[in-house]
Write a protein that holds these residues in place. Structure first.
Motif, PDB file in Angstrom:
ATOM      1  N   ALA A  13     -26.354 -15.067  37.983  1.00 35.67           N
ATOM      2  CA  ALA A  13     -26.534 -13.915  38.873  1.00 35.67           C
ATOM      3  C   ALA A  13     -25.207 -13.299  39.312  1.00 35.67           C
ATOM      4  N   PHE A  14     -24.168 -14.131  39.454  1.00 33.73           N
ATOM      5  CA  PHE A  14     -22.871 -13.659  39.956  1.00 33.73           C
ATOM      6  C   PHE A  14     -21.725 -14.208  39.110  1.00 33.73           C
ATOM      7  N   PRO A  15     -21.695 -13.878  37.819  1.00 40.21           N
ATOM      8  CA  PRO A  15     -20.655 -14.443  36.946  1.00 40.21           C
ATOM      9  C   PRO A  15     -19.246 -14.023  37.356  1.00 40.21           C
ATOM     10  N   GLN A  16     -19.111 -12.917  38.061  1.00 39.59           N
ATOM     11  CA  GLN A  16     -17.795 -12.422  38.469  1.00 39.59           C
ATOM     12  C   GLN A  16     -17.119 -13.328  39.501  1.00 39.59           C
ATOM     13  N   VAL A  17     -17.889 -14.145  40.251  1.00 43.80           N
ATOM     14  CA  VAL A  17     -17.282 -14.995  41.276  1.00 43.80           C
ATOM     15  C   VAL A  17     -17.693 -16.459  41.187  1.00 43.80           C
ATOM     16  N   SER A  18     -18.641 -16.774  40.338  1.00 46.91           N
ATOM     17  CA  SER A  18     -19.199 -18.132  40.345  1.00 46.91           C
ATOM     18  C   SER A  18     -18.161 -19.218  40.087  1.00 46.91           C
ATOM     19  N   ALA A  19     -17.142 -18.934  39.299  1.00 42.99           N
ATOM     20  CA  ALA A  19     -16.117 -19.954  39.004  1.00 42.99           C
ATOM     21  C   ALA A  19     -15.261 -20.292  40.223  1.00 42.99           C
ATOM     22  N   ASP A  20     -15.310 -19.445  41.249  1.00 43.71           N
ATOM     23  CA  ASP A  20     -14.521 -19.692  42.463  1.00 43.71           C
ATOM     24  C   ASP A  20     -15.113 -20.794  43.340  1.00 43.71           C
ATOM     25  N   PHE A  21     -16.385 -21.141  43.103  1.00 44.09           N
ATOM     26  CA  PHE A  21     -17.101 -22.027  44.015  1.00 44.09           C
ATOM     27  C   PHE A  21     -17.661 -23.244  43.302  1.00 44.09           C
ATOM     28  N   GLY A  22     -17.728 -24.343  44.035  1.00 43.62           N
ATOM     29  CA  GLY A  22     -18.365 -25.555  43.543  1.00 43.62           C
ATOM     30  C   GLY A  22     -19.149 -26.195  44.667  1.00 43.62           C
ATOM     31  N   ILE A  23     -20.299 -26.750  44.349  1.00 47.76           N
ATOM     32  CA  ILE A  23     -21.127 -27.406  45.366  1.00 47.76           C
ATOM     33  C   ILE A  23     -20.748 -28.879  45.394  1.00 47.76           C
ATOM     34  N   GLU A  24     -20.271 -29.320  46.537  1.00 52.21           N
ATOM     35  CA  GLU A  24     -19.817 -30.706  46.703  1.00 52.21           C
ATOM     36  C   GLU A  24     -20.951 -31.647  47.099  1.00 52.21           C
TER      37      GLU A  24
END
Length: 135
Positions: A13-24
């Motif tokens: 849904a948000f490929p432009q920012v998804s790499a910036d985040f990770g679920i811990e």
């Protein structure tokens, strides 16, 4: 949705920012999301920018809602209040602890605390409200 499903949905849904985040972490009490800090997240002076911290808070609440409701792509932020309390540590990721205070039929309210990794005192606190589209 579990962590793998949430991360896959965010990537779609948000490929432009998804790499910036990770679920811990994801559990019944909420979740913890990491902002993988890069140079693009910094403002003059080398500190992490306010918009980057807002994005972290916003994504965390969005993912917390999806973890309970499933892939509701059109849930949208309707309100955000954020307090920037201290300068984040330089050169480390930010961790956002999120809990949902209310998950209703049409609205969800979440509360977040953002910390520099390895430090106890929060750098920001935010409250966000999301509108949930009718099913």
């Amino acid at each position: 949705m579990d962590i793998a499903a949430l991360e896959a949905f965010l990537g779609e849904a948000f490929p432009q920012v998804s790499a910036d985040f990770g679920i811990e972490r994801l559990d019944a009490g909420g979740l913890c999301v990491r902002l993988k800090v890069a140079e693009r997240h910094l403002r003059p002076g080398g500190t992490i920018s306010g918009p980057s911290m807002f994005a972290l808070a916003d994504v965390a609440v969005y993912l917390a809602i999806l973890s309970r409701l499933g892939p509701v792509a059109l849930a949208v932020t309707t309100n955000c209040s954020i307090d920037f309390m201290r300068k984040p540590a330089s050169g480390v990721d930010l961790l956002c602890e999120c809990r949902l205070l209310k998950l209703g039929r049409l609205l969800a309210v979440g509360d977040v605390l953002i910390h520099s990794e390895g430090l106890d005192q929060p750098v920001a606190r935010a409250s966000l409200t999301y509108a949930i589209p009718p099913s």
